[in-house]
Design an enzyme around this catalytic site. Structure first.
Site, PDB file in Angstrom:
ATOM      1  N   GLU A 193      45.894  30.678  58.265  1.00 40.38           N
ATOM      2  CA  GLU A 193      45.473  30.287  59.616  1.00 40.38           C
ATOM      3  C   GLU A 193      46.589  30.388  60.654  1.00 40.38           C
ATOM      4  O   GLU A 193      46.813  29.456  61.428  1.00 40.38           O
ATOM      5  CB  GLU A 193      44.878  28.872  59.581  1.00 40.38           C
ATOM      6  CG  GLU A 193      43.719  28.767  58.610  1.00 40.38           C
ATOM      7  CD  GLU A 193      43.029  27.396  58.611  1.00 40.38           C
ATOM      8  OE1 GLU A 193      43.577  26.454  59.187  1.00 40.38           O
ATOM      9  OE2 GLU A 193      41.941  27.300  58.025  1.00 40.38           O
ATOM     10  N   ASP A 243      42.702  33.848  56.826  1.00 35.50           N
ATOM     11  CA  ASP A 243      42.300  33.185  58.076  1.00 35.50           C
ATOM     12  C   ASP A 243      40.783  33.019  58.158  1.00 35.50           C
ATOM     13  O   ASP A 243      40.042  33.630  57.387  1.00 35.50           O
ATOM     14  CB  ASP A 243      42.817  33.956  59.299  1.00 35.50           C
ATOM     15  CG  ASP A 243      43.321  33.020  60.385  1.00 35.50           C
ATOM     16  OD1 ASP A 243      42.647  32.011  60.672  1.00 35.50           O
ATOM     17  OD2 ASP A 243      44.393  33.300  60.952  1.00 35.50           O
ATOM     18  N   GLU A 311      37.130  31.872  50.688  1.00 39.62           N
ATOM     19  CA  GLU A 311      36.663  30.473  50.772  1.00 39.62           C
ATOM     20  C   GLU A 311      35.201  30.401  51.192  1.00 39.62           C
ATOM     21  O   GLU A 311      34.805  29.560  52.006  1.00 39.62           O
ATOM     22  CB  GLU A 311      37.515  29.678  51.788  1.00 39.62           C
ATOM     23  CG  GLU A 311      38.998  29.728  51.508  1.00 39.62           C
ATOM     24  CD  GLU A 311      39.836  28.901  52.477  1.00 39.62           C
ATOM     25  OE1 GLU A 311      39.279  28.037  53.186  1.00 39.62           O
ATOM     26  OE2 GLU A 311      41.052  29.128  52.536  1.00 39.62           O
TER      27      GLU A 311
HETATM   28  C1  XIL Z   1      40.013  21.834  52.848  1.00 35.84           C
HETATM   29  C2  XIL Z   1      39.667  21.062  51.576  1.00 35.84           C
HETATM   30  O1  XIL Z   1      38.458  21.571  51.053  1.00 35.84           O
HETATM   31  C3  XIL Z   1      39.536  19.592  51.893  1.00 35.84           C
HETATM   32  O2  XIL Z   1      39.357  18.837  50.690  1.00 35.84           O
HETATM   33  C4  XIL Z   1      40.774  19.083  52.628  1.00 35.84           C
HETATM   34  O3  XIL Z   1      40.573  17.745  53.018  1.00 35.84           O
HETATM   35  C5  XIL Z   1      41.059  19.937  53.864  1.00 35.84           C
HETATM   36  O4  XIL Z   1      41.163  21.301  53.467  1.00 35.84           O
HETATM   37  N1  XIL Z   1      40.468  26.316  55.235  1.00 35.84           N
HETATM   38  C6  XIL Z   1      41.373  26.297  54.201  1.00 35.84           C
HETATM   39  C7  XIL Z   1      41.230  25.292  53.120  1.00 35.84           C
HETATM   40  O5  XIL Z   1      42.237  27.180  54.111  1.00 35.84           O
HETATM   41  O6  XIL Z   1      42.454  24.949  52.545  1.00 35.84           O
HETATM   42  C8  XIL Z   1      40.496  24.058  53.601  1.00 35.84           C
HETATM   43  O7  XIL Z   1      40.283  23.182  52.502  1.00 35.84           O
HETATM   44  C9  XIL Z   1      39.195  24.453  54.256  1.00 35.84           C
HETATM   45  C10 XIL Z   1      39.458  25.325  55.470  1.00 35.84           C
END
Ligand code: XIL
Length: 407
Positions: A193, A243, A311
């Site tokens: 990010e 990202d 993700e």
């Molecule tokens: C999130 C987790 O799922 C949560 O448990 C935590 O509280 C915050 O982070 N983008 C990312 C991930 O790169 O690391 C994030 O994960 C979600 C958004």
């Protein structure tokens, strides 16, 4: 310090730290009635299962990763507590996925909470599991503005550290962690990010303190230093810049393209872009394709450049909806299934073009999803393929059918 000098400093650090840290694809034929045909590695045994009552850990449930294995790996975010042998969670992970990432356990605050403390236990445990069950590990993430402890940026008196000090800390952090997992963690999200919502460098402490350190006119030196250090520590690991919203915001995709292009032209070792893909049920898949095409122009510079889906989840709420409950009508579920199916069709297409080999979901059941508390807390969301009781959702079956139809 010019970039050349910086690179030699990096090399010196890398040498120092390495010294210190010696430390068959099976396809599933759809049943024309209610069931599905599930195949095992060895046989083409036909098992009819009740689609409304099959759990992800059931022996006769299909395997998501096996269904897509001719195109890409399928993975999930998980937590170390899921690795207790004999539990349903453990059975689901082994059966359904072949690439894993810790949801939180390998972020900077978890792995390097203070300057002299590294916690390797959680990722060590995942690596051990992966070695035993022949799975792939993604390390998420080395450098991020979030879940990153303050000690990186401040001295003992609470003053912001100099660029030199932060660069030293960054290099030590990346080098120590990546060296520890040399040959064990296959892919690293080196930076996460780094861009803002619609593109342009995020105004993070990394950016503010290090900035245009080498004076060459761009301000992403901390990203370049992180990638060079990671590559020095494990030249065989795939290094990803990860990202969100790249699939939906054209301006963000263009920003990412421009930045990575310039870095590749300077010889920075970036192997690919990770698309988080936290989408919602209104996602327009044609837009996703055209934004990915922008990123794929980087293959004109590096023909081996890849993208990964890192993700994936699909919220049942649009970004501006603040409600906490949604009614899962038949129409809604149908649209949800269709969007997921269109996305996986696109992933197959991209895999066949040789640009995508890994699709990771941000969780393996609706109950564990971060989208139950983000961006609205106390929400009940249903963004994944397996429900809260670990039952396979209709979306899961749609994807199994898609894989079978394309095989
Ligand atoms: C999130 C987790 O799922 C949560 O448990 C935590 O509280 C915050 O982070 N983008 C990312 C991930 O790169 O690391 C994030 O994960 C979600 C958004």
């Amino acid at each position: 310090m010019k970039m050349k000098q910086l690179l030699s400093v990096l090399l010196a650090f890398a040498i120092l730290f390495s010294a210190l840290t010696a430390c068959g694809s099976t396809s599933d034929e759809p049943d024309s009635t209610a069931g599905t045909t599930s195949s095992t590695e060895a046989t083409e045994e036909v098992v009819t299962v009740d689609r409304d009552n099959t759990y992800a850990y059931d022996e006769d449930a299909p395997s998501l990763y096996e269904a897509f294995s001719q195109w890409f790996k399928v993975g999930t975010a998980m937590n170390p507590s899921d690795l207790e042998e004999g539990t349903e969670e453990f059975e689901i992970l082994v059966k359904q996925y072949n690439v894993f990432t810790l949801e939180n356990g390998s972020k900077p605050d978890a792995m390097h909470p203070s300057e002299d403390v590294y916690n390797f236990d959680a990722l060590d445990q995942l690596v051990e599991f992966a070695n035993e069950y022949d799975k792939t590990v993604r390390g998420h993430t080395l450098i991020w503005h979030s879940q990153c402890p303050d000690w990186f940026f401040y001295d003992d008196e609470g003053n912001t550290v100099s660029a030199e000090v932060l660069i030293e800390r960054l290099i030590e952090h990346v080098t120590t962690i990546v060296s520890h997992y040399k040959g064990e963690v296959d892919v690293w999200d080196v930076c996460n990010e780094v861009l803002g919502d619609s593109g342009g460098l995020r105004d993070s402490m990394w950016y503010q303190i290090i900035g245009d350190y080498d004076g060459d006119g761009d301000s992403y030196d901390y990203i370049e230093i992180a990638f060079v250090a990671a590559h020095e520590a494990d030249p065989d690991a795939r290094l990803i810049i990860n990202d969100y919203s790249l699939e939906s915001s054209e301006s963000k995709a263009i920003s990412m393209y421009m930045m990575v292009k310039s870095m590749l032209e300077q010889g920075i070792p970036i192997d690919g872009i990770g698309l988080q893909m936290h989408v919602d049920y209104t996602i327009d898949v044609d837009t996703v394709r055209s934004n990915i095409d922008i990123l794929l122009k980087l293959r004109n510079i590096d023909p081996d450049f890849v993208i990964e889906v890192t993700e994936l989840d699909m919220s049942c709420f649009t970004w501006d909806d603040t409600s906490t409950e949604v009614e899962l009508t038949d129409e809604f579920v149908e649209q949800f299934d269709t969007k997921y199916t269109e996305l996986f069709e696109l992933f197959i297409e991209l895999a066949e073009e040789g640009v995508l080999d890994s699709v990771v979901m941000w969780g393996y059941n609706d109950g564990m999803s971060w989208l139950n508390s983000y961006p609205v807390s106390g929400r009940t969301n249903y963004p994944l393929l397996i429900d809260r009781d670990y039952k396979l959702k209709s979306t899961y079956w749609s994807l199994i059918d898609l894989a079978a139809s394309k095989s």
